[in-house]
Write a protein that holds these residues in place. Structure first.
Motif, mmCIF file in Angstrom:
data_model
loop_
_atom_site.group_PDB
_atom_site.id
_atom_site.type_symbol
_atom_site.label_atom_id
_atom_site.label_comp_id
_atom_site.label_asym_id
_atom_site.label_seq_id
_atom_site.Cartn_x
_atom_site.Cartn_y
_atom_site.Cartn_z
ATOM 1 N N LEU A 1 -1.075 -5.495 10.936
ATOM 2 C CA LEU A 1 0.326 -5.183 11.240
ATOM 3 C C LEU A 1 1.184 -6.446 11.256
ATOM 4 O O LEU A 1 2.337 -6.423 10.804
ATOM 5 C CB LEU A 1 0.426 -4.456 12.580
ATOM 6 C CG LEU A 1 -0.188 -3.058 12.618
ATOM 7 C CD1 LEU A 1 -0.162 -2.502 14.037
ATOM 8 C CD2 LEU A 1 0.518 -2.126 11.650
ATOM 9 N N ALA B 1 4.304 -6.962 8.702
ATOM 10 C CA ALA B 1 5.662 -7.185 9.207
ATOM 11 C C ALA B 1 6.363 -8.321 8.466
ATOM 12 O O ALA B 1 7.592 -8.364 8.421
ATOM 13 C CB ALA B 1 5.619 -7.474 10.700
ATOM 14 N N VAL C 1 6.863 -3.895 2.662
ATOM 15 C CA VAL C 1 6.237 -2.960 3.599
ATOM 16 C C VAL C 1 7.313 -2.382 4.509
ATOM 17 O O VAL C 1 7.968 -3.107 5.242
ATOM 18 C CB VAL C 1 5.136 -3.654 4.436
ATOM 19 C CG1 VAL C 1 4.548 -2.669 5.442
ATOM 20 C CG2 VAL C 1 4.048 -4.230 3.542
ATOM 21 N N GLU C 2 7.481 -1.078 4.420
ATOM 22 C CA GLU C 2 8.518 -0.408 5.206
ATOM 23 C C GLU C 2 7.972 0.310 6.435
ATOM 24 O O GLU C 2 8.695 0.542 7.391
ATOM 25 C CB GLU C 2 9.267 0.581 4.325
ATOM 26 C CG GLU C 2 10.018 -0.102 3.180
ATOM 27 C CD GLU C 2 10.739 0.890 2.292
ATOM 28 O OE1 GLU C 2 10.752 2.093 2.611
ATOM 29 O OE2 GLU C 2 11.278 0.445 1.265
ATOM 30 N N SER C 3 6.710 0.677 6.397
ATOM 31 C CA SER C 3 6.118 1.386 7.533
ATOM 32 C C SER C 3 4.603 1.251 7.463
ATOM 33 O O SER C 3 4.056 0.822 6.458
ATOM 34 C CB SER C 3 6.524 2.861 7.527
ATOM 35 O OG SER C 3 5.997 3.506 6.381
ATOM 36 N N ALA C 4 3.965 1.650 8.546
ATOM 37 C CA ALA C 4 2.502 1.642 8.599
ATOM 38 C C ALA C 4 2.040 3.004 9.079
ATOM 39 O O ALA C 4 2.613 3.571 10.001
ATOM 40 C CB ALA C 4 2.012 0.558 9.551
ATOM 41 N N SER C 5 1.026 3.515 8.431
ATOM 42 C CA SER C 5 0.451 4.787 8.841
ATOM 43 C C SER C 5 -1.056 4.717 8.637
ATOM 44 O O SER C 5 -1.564 3.822 7.962
ATOM 45 C CB SER C 5 1.048 5.950 8.048
ATOM 46 O OG SER C 5 0.747 5.812 6.675
ATOM 47 N N PHE D 1 1.023 3.776 17.673
ATOM 48 C CA PHE D 1 1.026 4.816 16.650
ATOM 49 C C PHE D 1 1.216 6.163 17.319
ATOM 50 O O PHE D 1 0.790 6.372 18.453
ATOM 51 C CB PHE D 1 -0.294 4.814 15.868
ATOM 52 C CG PHE D 1 -0.430 3.685 14.890
ATOM 53 C CD1 PHE D 1 -0.013 3.829 13.576
ATOM 54 C CD2 PHE D 1 -0.967 2.474 15.285
ATOM 55 C CE1 PHE D 1 -0.147 2.788 12.672
ATOM 56 C CE2 PHE D 1 -1.101 1.425 14.391
ATOM 57 C CZ PHE D 1 -0.686 1.585 13.084
ATOM 58 N N GLN E 1 1.593 12.304 13.768
ATOM 59 C CA GLN E 1 2.621 12.984 12.994
ATOM 60 C C GLN E 1 2.118 14.278 12.390
ATOM 61 O O GLN E 1 2.882 15.228 12.238
ATOM 62 C CB GLN E 1 3.107 12.096 11.848
ATOM 63 C CG GLN E 1 4.018 10.986 12.283
ATOM 64 C CD GLN E 1 4.624 10.289 11.088
ATOM 65 O OE1 GLN E 1 3.904 9.799 10.233
ATOM 66 N NE2 GLN E 1 5.929 10.246 11.032
#
Length: 68
Positions: free
Chosen positions: A23, A27, A32-36, A55, A58
């Motif tokens: 992460l 960053a 990189v716009e998001s992490a899932s 986290f 979702q």
């Protein structure tokens, strides 16, 4: 695309450190716009770890397979 810790080394904070490092790297990357992530629904230890790191759940899906 897979992260795992050898059973003999679990419960030592290694997974948390690995995820935190990824992460931290992400960053700094402008693309990189998001992490899932995806985790098995019965892996309560991992789910607890990911929730503790911020986290959120979702989507919960069920996998079905026909034995042949």
């Amino acid at each position: 695309d897979f992260l795992g810790v050898d059973p003999g080394f679990r419960r030592q904070g290694i997974a948390q450190d690995l995820v935190a490092q990824v992460l931290e790297w992400a960053a700094k990357e402008p693309f990189v716009e998001s992490a899932s992530l995806t985790v098995s629904g019965d892996n309560e230890v991992a789910i607890s770890l990911y929730h503790s790191m911020g986290f959120i759940t979702q989507l919960v899906s069920k996998a079905y397979r026909k034995e042949t």
